[in-house]
Every structure is written in C-alpha cells, then in structure tokens.
Motif scaffolding. Structure first.
Motif, mmCIF file in Angstrom:
data_model
loop_
_atom_site.group_PDB
_atom_site.id
_atom_site.type_symbol
_atom_site.label_atom_id
_atom_site.label_comp_id
_atom_site.label_asym_id
_atom_site.label_seq_id
_atom_site.Cartn_x
_atom_site.Cartn_y
_atom_site.Cartn_z
ATOM 1 N N LYS A 1 11.093 -17.076 -31.646
ATOM 2 C CA LYS A 1 10.416 -17.368 -30.717
ATOM 3 C C LYS A 1 10.632 -16.606 -29.513
ATOM 4 C CE LYS A 1 9.405 -21.769 -29.440
ATOM 5 N NZ LYS A 1 9.618 -23.237 -29.213
ATOM 6 N N ALA A 2 12.062 -16.222 -29.142
ATOM 7 C CA ALA A 2 12.202 -15.256 -27.955
ATOM 8 C C ALA A 2 11.587 -14.051 -28.245
ATOM 9 C CB ALA A 2 13.645 -15.110 -27.931
ATOM 10 N N LEU A 3 11.411 -13.423 -29.515
ATOM 11 C CA LEU A 3 11.018 -12.139 -29.555
ATOM 12 C C LEU A 3 9.428 -12.202 -29.285
ATOM 13 C CD1 LEU A 3 12.929 -10.663 -32.734
ATOM 14 C CD2 LEU A 3 12.815 -9.853 -30.449
ATOM 15 N N ALA A 4 8.965 -13.472 -29.863
ATOM 16 C CA ALA A 4 7.447 -13.551 -29.948
ATOM 17 C C ALA A 4 6.892 -13.634 -28.190
ATOM 18 C CB ALA A 4 7.022 -15.040 -30.539
ATOM 19 N N THR A 5 7.866 -14.419 -27.542
ATOM 20 C CA THR A 5 7.571 -14.377 -26.185
ATOM 21 C C THR A 5 7.814 -13.035 -25.413
ATOM 22 O OG1 THR A 5 8.457 -16.703 -26.057
ATOM 23 C CG2 THR A 5 8.237 -15.509 -24.021
ATOM 24 N N ARG A 6 8.914 -12.554 -25.882
ATOM 25 C CA ARG A 6 9.140 -11.064 -25.208
ATOM 26 C C ARG A 6 7.988 -9.970 -25.193
ATOM 27 N NH1 ARG A 6 13.992 -8.732 -23.790
ATOM 28 N NH2 ARG A 6 14.431 -6.889 -23.455
ATOM 29 N N TYR A 7 7.410 -10.057 -26.574
ATOM 30 C CA TYR A 7 6.113 -8.898 -26.686
ATOM 31 C C TYR A 7 4.940 -9.967 -26.372
ATOM 32 C CZ TYR A 7 10.098 -6.218 -27.777
ATOM 33 O OH TYR A 7 11.155 -5.532 -27.946
ATOM 34 N N LYS A 8 4.740 -11.077 -25.793
ATOM 35 C CA LYS A 8 3.453 -11.552 -25.869
ATOM 36 C C LYS A 8 2.523 -10.752 -24.747
ATOM 37 C CE LYS A 8 1.435 -16.167 -24.824
ATOM 38 N NZ LYS A 8 1.706 -17.618 -24.377
ATOM 39 N N GLY A 9 1.228 -10.648 -25.146
ATOM 40 C CA GLY A 9 0.609 -9.732 -24.577
ATOM 41 C C GLY A 9 0.593 -8.228 -24.722
ATOM 42 N N ALA B 1 6.697 -22.545 -34.981
ATOM 43 C CA ALA B 1 7.465 -22.039 -33.672
ATOM 44 C C ALA B 1 6.844 -20.912 -33.131
ATOM 45 C CB ALA B 1 8.883 -22.078 -34.062
ATOM 46 N N VAL B 2 6.892 -19.753 -34.130
ATOM 47 C CA VAL B 2 6.324 -18.481 -33.397
ATOM 48 C C VAL B 2 5.145 -18.555 -32.781
ATOM 49 C CG1 VAL B 2 5.717 -16.260 -34.114
ATOM 50 C CG2 VAL B 2 7.962 -17.069 -34.972
ATOM 51 N N LEU B 3 4.279 -19.222 -33.582
ATOM 52 C CA LEU B 3 2.742 -19.337 -32.991
ATOM 53 C C LEU B 3 2.694 -20.481 -32.065
ATOM 54 C CD1 LEU B 3 0.913 -19.715 -36.439
ATOM 55 C CD2 LEU B 3 0.816 -17.792 -34.821
ATOM 56 N N SER B 4 3.831 -21.112 -31.399
ATOM 57 C CA SER B 4 3.802 -21.903 -30.291
ATOM 58 C C SER B 4 3.893 -20.867 -29.201
ATOM 59 C CB SER B 4 4.735 -23.253 -30.422
ATOM 60 O OG SER B 4 6.217 -22.805 -30.306
ATOM 61 N N ALA B 5 4.592 -20.138 -29.226
ATOM 62 C CA ALA B 5 5.181 -19.046 -28.277
ATOM 63 C C ALA B 5 3.943 -17.947 -28.150
ATOM 64 C CB ALA B 5 6.377 -18.356 -28.644
ATOM 65 N N ASN B 6 3.544 -17.519 -29.260
ATOM 66 C CA ASN B 6 2.412 -16.562 -29.201
ATOM 67 C C ASN B 6 1.469 -16.814 -30.391
ATOM 68 O OD1 ASN B 6 0.470 -14.451 -29.105
ATOM 69 N ND2 ASN B 6 2.088 -12.766 -29.124
#
Length: 505
Positions: A175-183, A221-226
C-alpha cells in the motif's frame, strides 16, 4: 526465478544459434502512441486510458531485492544510459524486483559509482533512487511494474510471509508503494509476490497457504490505496498433484479465479524457464519442442485463449548454451504471438534478465554491462512492441523529486589553456534532475594561490582558494537534461580545480 538465491555470477554465455531474417526491434503500427495514462483490462487484452490496446514487452532489471538495495550495474554505468539503451532496443517496460528491506527507513543503496555518472543519486536512499529511475523511465516512455520479489534480501520465500516479515508488513508496504506513486502512471502495476511455491496452494481454502486468497487480500488493499493500478498475480508450483515452475502453475484459475473489488484490474502472471535453470519432464519428451504449446496451454495459456484475463509471462530466460534451450526459446516466442501478425493481442512478457549477472540465464547485456547479446535479443525481435509516449514529469514533491522540490545539477570544470602565468577554464553545468533549474551555483577549490581575473556568463566570489560562481540572468534556467556554460581566466597558471560541486534551485 526458480531458485532460492539469485547468483550474482558474471557468466558469459556461448550463444551458438545465428538468426536469419530477424525482424526489426520496434514493430510498426498505428498504435505507436498508445499507452497513455493508467491501464485497465478487457477480456484478454490490456487497454490504455483511451481504450487503445497495449502490449507489455520488456525486461527484468534486478538488484533492489538484493543486499545492494539498488538495481545492479550502476557501478559500471549511469542509470539514464541504461534506460536509454533499453528503449533503443525496443523494450517498453521494466519489471523492477524489490524486497521489503528498501521500505525500511534509511535503507541506503550500495554499489553505485558516482565517478562521472549517477551524480544525481549521491546521498539518496534506496527508495529515492527508485523514484529517480521511475521518473526517468516515464520521461523516456517506458512503464514500470514493481515486483515484490523477496521479503528481505536474504532470499525468496515460498509463501508471501515469513517469521520476520508477516503478512501485515507485506500488505502495508504494498500500500505504501501504491500511495507513493499514485498519480504517476509510469508505475502501471504491482506484481504482488514473486514465485509462490510449495507449500503454497491455490484454492485449498487454508488461509495460511492459499495464495489465491492472499492475493485477493493484498490486491484489494493495493486498490484501496490506488484503484488505477493493475494487479499482477502469479501462479503457484503445484495444483491437484501437477507440478510446474515456481509461480508458473495457474491451472487453479479455471475453478478458483482471483476476485478483486475493482473490476478490470487483474493480470495473471506465469514464469517459464529452460534447462539452464532446471530440468523438467517435457524437455525429454520425444516430441519436444512440438509438445510445448500443449504444456503452456495447460499451465497458463488457456487463460488467454479462453479470454478470461490478460496473461503476462513475467519471467523467462536461458543462457542459450544448449540446443534444447534454443529450441525452447524459439518455440516460446512463436507461442507468445508476433506483434506484426497480432498487434497487442498477444501474451505480455518481460525477459529475465537485462542483467548479465544472473548465473543460470545470463542477460541481454554481456558482462561489461554495455555490449548487447545480439543473438539473445534477436530471438525476441518478433514479440517486441511499440513504445509509449513519454509521460509528464512529476510535480514538486513527487516521486521523481525526492527531497521536496530541490532540483539537481552537476558541473564539469575543464582547463582549456595554461601558459604558466595564467590560464583559461570552462565550466559546464548540466541539469541532472527531474525538474527544470531556475538558478545554480558552482563551487570549487584551487590548490595554490590562483585568483579569478575575469569571468563571463557568471558572477563570482572568492574566499581564499575557494570560488563560488553564480549563474547570469540569461543562463540560470536550464531544462531537464540541458546544460549551460561559463568561462573564466585566472592567474597564475596551474588552475586545475578540486571539489567541484553544483547546487541548483
């Protein structure tokens, strides 16, 4: 890969099979500009944000999962030249293995040369180096798939968790990586865990071993972040008594498909290898290699052929030393479907590996980290696919800009002439970062009593032997990858400088 520890042995493969009539490295087609934005799936195809079909056709560049905590080869080359070469050869995607170690605060990379290369990586953490690689890949039109390859640098794990890296840490870090590169749509997806194998199962219902259920938990969980990311789910080793490659057995999908909360995000991933990695029964079948399409159909190909979901061959490779391996690769490439005949309606793939230091496969590069193994690369020519338009650069504070908006630069100081009583020198300032420079200053130190007698295209101050030069009004703005120069005269001669540094804003 199909082993517990990756061997970092620089093995030069003796490649024997010449290829006639190799197709061009980049396929032609009207979808040259495909790939914009985040991607989604439709049946067996992957589509870009505009609905255009795309094909992943790339390489694995490993190292972040090892004790170096960074991609390998940066001791020999600049990371930008490495990515430039991938693009020039017609690869459009990088699968980037990592371990959870790089998400520990303060983890630093080991094995990067800053001697005239990788200067903008100096002092960065492993995650910040990954940021820079993602940023430059995106600007070059390449996509990245992050691959959770190991729980830690010590080695691969059969299950997605270990005693020291529990499932909760695995999911938190994903989730941290998904959030880090979101967008940032350069990072197009995440491969949740590399090569699950026995005792991992598929569809058995035991939450401690059932990889399919774990993949659903982590994927959601990943998709909840991105919710825009593709979720890559590998197979297992065994299903209903049928053994295969680690991560290469997706037979259970037919009865137990992965179910994600966000539709059109699932890509199944298999791995397949040849005898340089390990023996399998099908290699000694009298009908080999004609038997191989049936083998691939059984383990993973049926998912594509039945239009269930896209299939990505995340790893495949060989040293190509044996005739069996040569026949295997030729047959596999044919099975994956040529881009000229099928466009993007084929299997997706990333070859193992770009690195030459994979002991049982070798790589696209030879041991000097520069020369291309043209025979190995040539086998892949027919399945290479068009590249993607460069994406927009990340904004201030984004992943490509670790440190909250500070641009970076380097300076090269060269003495052009020296007549004993004086000298002339030129200083070239290069924007090595991911943001345009607004201004810059260069500092250096002389070893003797030299003084600046004249300077053009910059202003300066001098304190003892240390000189600081500031940009002029007309050359402070430098685009990404661009450069500006200034010159000076000094006296007496012997004006070679040490400790040359550049600071940018």
């Amino acid at each position: 890969m199909f082993r517990t520890l990756r061997r970092a042995l620089c093995v030069a493969a003796a490649l024997l099979l010449p290829l006639a009539g190799v197709q061009s490295a980049r396929a032609d087609g009207a979808d040259e500009a495909a790939g914009a934005g985040y991607w989604h799936t439709s049946g067996r195809q992957i589509l870009d944000a505009a609905g255009k079909p795309v094909r992943i056709a790339g390489v694995n560049w490993f190292g972040f999962e090892t004790a170096n905590h960074v991609v390998h080869g940066l001791w020999a080359r600049d990371y930008k030249s490495m990515i430039d070469q991938m693009k020039s050869l017609g690869y459009n995607t990088i699968r980037m293995p990592y371990s959870d170690d790089i998400l520990k605060p303060g983890t630093m990379p080991d094995g990067i040369s800053h001697d005239g290369k990788n200067t903008d990586l100096r002092g960065l953490t492993s995650l910040q180096v990954l940021d820079r690689i993602v940023a430059y890949a995106g600007q070059s039109g390449l996509k990245i798939v992050l691959d959770r390859h190991r729980p830690d640098a010590a080695g691969q794990s059969a299950l997605w968790y270990t005693a020291s890296v529990p499932e909760s840490t695995w999911i938190t870090n994903l989730k941290a990586l998904a959030t880090r590169y979101k967008g940032n749509s350069t990072v197009i997806g995440i491969d949740l865990h590399n090569e699950p194998h026995d005792p991992a199962c598929w569809g058995c219902g035991d939450t401690s071993r059932d990889w399919r259920l774990a993949a659903q938990r982590a994927g959601n969980a990943v998709l909840s972040a991105n919710p825009e990311l593709l979720i890559m789910v590998e197979g297992v080793q065994s299903y209903n008594g049928t053994n295969g490659w680690w991560g290469g057995n997706l037979m259970g999908v037919a009865q137990h498909p992965v179910q994600l909360d966000v539709p059109d995000r699932l890509v199944y991933s298999a791995h397949d290898y040849a005898t340089s990695v390990a023996q399998q029964s099908w290699f000694s079948d009298p009908s080999f290699p004609a038997n191989m399409p049936g083998i691939w159909d059984k383990y993973w190909g049926y998912i594509f052929k039945q239009n269930i979901a896209p299939v990505w061959l995340g790893e495949f490779g060989t040293t190509l030393q044996s005739s069996v391996d040569q026949k295997w690769l030729a047959e596999l490439v044919k099975y994956l479907r040529s881009t000229s005949a099928y466009g993007a309606d084929g299997f997706h793939w990333t070859f193992w590996s770009w690195n030459p230091n994979s002991g049982d496969t070798g790589g696209i590069l030879k041991d000097d980290w520069q020369t291309v193994d043209t025979v190995k690369d040539g086998y892949l020519a027919s399945i290479k696919a068009p590249g993607f338009d460069p994406g927009p650069g990340p904004g201030p504070g984004g992943p490509g800009d670790p440190g909250g908006g500070n641009a970076t630069c380097s300076a090269a100081y060269t003495v052009g002439s020296d007549w004993g009583g004086g000298f002339n020198a030129e200083v070239k300032v290069t924007n090595t970062g991911t943001l345009p420079l607004k201004s810059w200053k260069v500092t250096w130190t002389w070893s003797g009593a030299q003084k600046v007698t004249n300077m053009w295209n910059a202003s300066h101050t001098q304190n003892g032997a240390t000189v600081t030069a500031l940009n002029a009004a007309h050359n402070g703005s430098v685009p990404v990858g661009g450069s500006a120069s200034f010159g000076l005269s000094g006296a007496p001669g012997g004006g070679g400088a040490t400790g040359v540094s550049c600071t940018a804003t």
